[in-house]
Design an enzyme around this catalytic site. Structure first.
Site, PDB file in Angstrom:
ATOM      1  N   LYS A   1      30.403 148.476 113.291  1.00  0.00           N
ATOM      2  CA  LYS A   1      30.428 149.620 114.173  1.00  0.00           C
ATOM      3  C   LYS A   1      29.141 150.143 114.344  1.00  0.00           C
ATOM      4  CE  LYS A   1      28.941 152.139 110.277  1.00  0.00           C
ATOM      5  NZ  LYS A   1      27.777 152.678 110.176  1.00  0.00           N
TER       6      LYS A   1
ATOM      7  N   PRO B   1      24.573 141.775 110.848  1.00  0.00           N
ATOM      8  CA  PRO B   1      23.223 141.964 110.002  1.00  0.00           C
ATOM      9  C   PRO B   1      23.568 142.993 108.754  1.00  0.00           C
ATOM     10  CG  PRO B   1      22.787 142.743 112.211  1.00  0.00           C
ATOM     11  CD  PRO B   1      24.191 142.340 112.117  1.00  0.00           C
TER      12      PRO B   1
ATOM     13  N   ALA C   1      22.251 147.280 107.909  1.00  0.00           N
ATOM     14  CA  ALA C   1      21.783 147.487 109.140  1.00  0.00           C
ATOM     15  C   ALA C   1      22.233 148.628 109.448  1.00  0.00           C
ATOM     16  CB  ALA C   1      22.273 146.253 110.150  1.00  0.00           C
TER      17      ALA C   1
ATOM     18  N   GLY D   1      28.836 146.428 107.940  1.00  0.00           N
ATOM     19  CA  GLY D   1      29.187 144.787 107.749  1.00  0.00           C
ATOM     20  C   GLY D   1      30.331 144.855 106.468  1.00  0.00           C
ATOM     21  N   GLY D   2      29.861 145.512 105.293  1.00  0.00           N
ATOM     22  CA  GLY D   2      30.489 145.098 104.252  1.00  0.00           C
ATOM     23  C   GLY D   2      32.013 146.028 104.364  1.00  0.00           C
ATOM     24  N   SER D   3      31.980 147.259 104.852  1.00  0.00           N
ATOM     25  CA  SER D   3      33.137 148.030 104.965  1.00  0.00           C
ATOM     26  C   SER D   3      34.073 147.380 106.256  1.00  0.00           C
ATOM     27  CB  SER D   3      32.738 149.474 105.772  1.00  0.00           C
ATOM     28  OG  SER D   3      31.846 150.053 104.937  1.00  0.00           O
TER      29      SER D   3
ATOM     30  N   ASP E   1      33.196 154.329 105.013  1.00  0.00           N
ATOM     31  CA  ASP E   1      33.295 153.872 106.255  1.00  0.00           C
ATOM     32  C   ASP E   1      34.664 153.092 106.450  1.00  0.00           C
ATOM     33  OD1 ASP E   1      31.015 155.089 107.436  1.00  0.00           O
ATOM     34  OD2 ASP E   1      29.671 153.439 106.940  1.00  0.00           O
TER      35      ASP E   1
HETATM   36  P1  ATP Z   1      27.044 151.085 106.302  1.00  0.00           P
HETATM   37  O1  ATP Z   1      26.583 151.410 107.848  1.00  0.00           O
HETATM   38  O2  ATP Z   1      28.373 151.278 106.048  1.00  0.00           O
HETATM   39  O3  ATP Z   1      26.181 151.906 105.245  1.00  0.00           O
HETATM   40  P2  ATP Z   1      25.494 148.844 106.065  1.00  0.00           P
HETATM   41  O4  ATP Z   1      25.455 148.129 107.401  1.00  0.00           O
HETATM   42  O5  ATP Z   1      24.016 149.768 106.069  1.00  0.00           O
HETATM   43  O6  ATP Z   1      26.574 149.671 105.870  1.00  0.00           O
HETATM   44  P3  ATP Z   1      26.234 146.530 104.491  1.00  0.00           P
HETATM   45  O7  ATP Z   1      25.643 145.423 105.431  1.00  0.00           O
HETATM   46  O8  ATP Z   1      27.634 146.729 104.946  1.00  0.00           O
HETATM   47  O9  ATP Z   1      25.286 147.965 104.791  1.00  0.00           O
HETATM   48  O10 ATP Z   1      26.044 146.289 103.057  1.00  0.00           O
HETATM   49  C1  ATP Z   1      25.113 146.623 102.339  1.00  0.00           C
HETATM   50  C2  ATP Z   1      25.240 146.465 100.787  1.00  0.00           C
HETATM   51  O11 ATP Z   1      26.695 146.273 100.637  1.00  0.00           O
HETATM   52  C3  ATP Z   1      24.347 145.395 100.246  1.00  0.00           C
HETATM   53  O12 ATP Z   1      23.711 145.868  99.346  1.00  0.00           O
HETATM   54  C4  ATP Z   1      25.573 144.242  99.912  1.00  0.00           C
HETATM   55  O13 ATP Z   1      25.242 143.757  98.661  1.00  0.00           O
HETATM   56  C5  ATP Z   1      26.845 145.086  99.725  1.00  0.00           C
HETATM   57  N1  ATP Z   1      27.991 144.346 100.151  1.00  0.00           N
HETATM   58  C6  ATP Z   1      29.103 144.077  99.089  1.00  0.00           C
HETATM   59  N2  ATP Z   1      29.955 143.441  99.842  1.00  0.00           N
HETATM   60  C7  ATP Z   1      29.420 143.330 101.044  1.00  0.00           C
HETATM   61  C8  ATP Z   1      29.850 142.554 102.471  1.00  0.00           C
HETATM   62  N3  ATP Z   1      31.210 141.931 102.353  1.00  0.00           N
HETATM   63  N4  ATP Z   1      29.177 142.261 103.258  1.00  0.00           N
HETATM   64  C9  ATP Z   1      27.898 142.809 103.196  1.00  0.00           C
HETATM   65  N5  ATP Z   1      27.334 143.707 102.257  1.00  0.00           N
HETATM   66  C10 ATP Z   1      28.213 143.780 101.202  1.00  0.00           C
END
Ligand code: ATP
Length: 286
Positions: A8, A90, A93, A97-99, A132
């Protein structure tokens, strides 16, 4: 079952204030893009849970959001899940990604078990995993409010080319929230204007309103993010912004060839640089 966990972007992101319980109230226009992780999910009869997280630095146990989602969905069934993620989005980022992995697991398990929950029911389950996750379940274009879990479907972002680049550094989300709290005067994105532009199918109108309040409190990282935004704008982006709490930055392009040129030029500088589009078929009822 193999599914895509679409990433997203936050086309705009505003922080309205803090609630009594310490959470921040957000208002964000969110958009699903047509790339993401590939997630394979299989049911296990012995009730065990396992994950190959796709990167050695990601949690390979119950801390992974994909496993949390699976445990929640399968609670009380005696079944478990074996999950394998091919990571493309990434990490840290601002691209969820995790969500997205968690949402993909919920959708896959709903099909595999034949339980037949509605998307709204899956989104409500997802809210227990992360704020998210509901948007990642619903996909499309939406206004997210509250902690990000209160969703209103919007007219889809007009088709366009999108370049996303993640600088090599990551930004601490709690630190950004703390800095936002300390700020006195704050600029806000023109969310109402962006909603009208979406309604009118006006890509340029949406693009010029892309704005993320976190960019104002980036400190020493601000220069890097601004330079990346300028590089995208100089190459023809109609609008640019940082997504979520960063550090990825995106540009919306009307011209596919400008976007390709920008992607090629920036790929030489940034290891994580992607050319994508809005996910077609967005704007589902919520
Ligand atoms: P958001 O935009 O929702 O804040 P993000 O893109 O900044 O998310 P992610 O990459 O989703 O961040 O995740 C960051 C943290 O979540 C990391 O510290 C990671 O260890 C933890 N995490 C747990 N499960 C996952 C997963 N399946 N993929 C990525 N990160 C994960």
């Amino acid at each position: 079952m193999i599914v895509t966990a679409h990433a997203k972007l936050n086309l705009s992101l505003d922080v309205l204030g803090q609630t009594g319980d310490g959470y921040h109230q957000l208002r964000s226009v969110m958009q699903t893009v047509a790339f993401g992780d590939t997630v394979e999910v299989d049911l296990t009869e012995d009730g065990s849970f396992s994950i190959d997280p796709g990167q050695r630095y990601l949690p390979a146990d119950g801390r992974n959001l994909a496993v949390k989602a699976a445990k929640l969905f399968l609670e009380g069934t005696g079944l478990g899940a074996a999950i394998s993620v091919e990571k493309r989005t990434p990490v840290c980022a601002g691209m969820g990604g995790g969500s997205a992995d968690a949402a993909a697991v919920l959708r896959a398990l709903n099909d595999l078990t034949g339980r037949g929950l509605s998307l709204e029911q899956l989104a409500a389950l997802g809210a227990q995993v992360g704020s998210d996750v509901p948007f990642c379940v619903m996909e499309g274009t939406a206004l997210a409010e509250g902690r990000g879990e209160k969703l209103t479907a919007l007219s889809p972002l007009p088709d366009c080319a999108i370049v996303v680049c993640k600088p090599a550094f990551s930004i601490s989300t709690p630190e950004l929230f703390a800095k936002i709290d300390r700020r006195r005067s704050r600029l806000h994105p023109d969310t109402a204007g962006m909603l009208s532009a979406l309604e009118a199918g006006d890509l340029a109108g949406v693009a010029r309103r892309c704005y993320n309040v976190f960019e104002d409190v980036l400190g020493r990282r601000r220069g890097d993010v601004t330079a990346l935004r300028s590089a995208l704008a100089e190459r023809g982006a109609l609008g640019t912004a940082m997504t979520g709490s960063g550090s990825a930055v995106f540009g919306l392009f009307a011209s596919e060839s400008d976007a390709k040129d920008a992607w090629q030029a920036l790929s030489a500088q940034y290891e994580e640089c992607f050319l994508t589009r809005p996910l077609p078929g967005g704007g589902q009822p919520m």
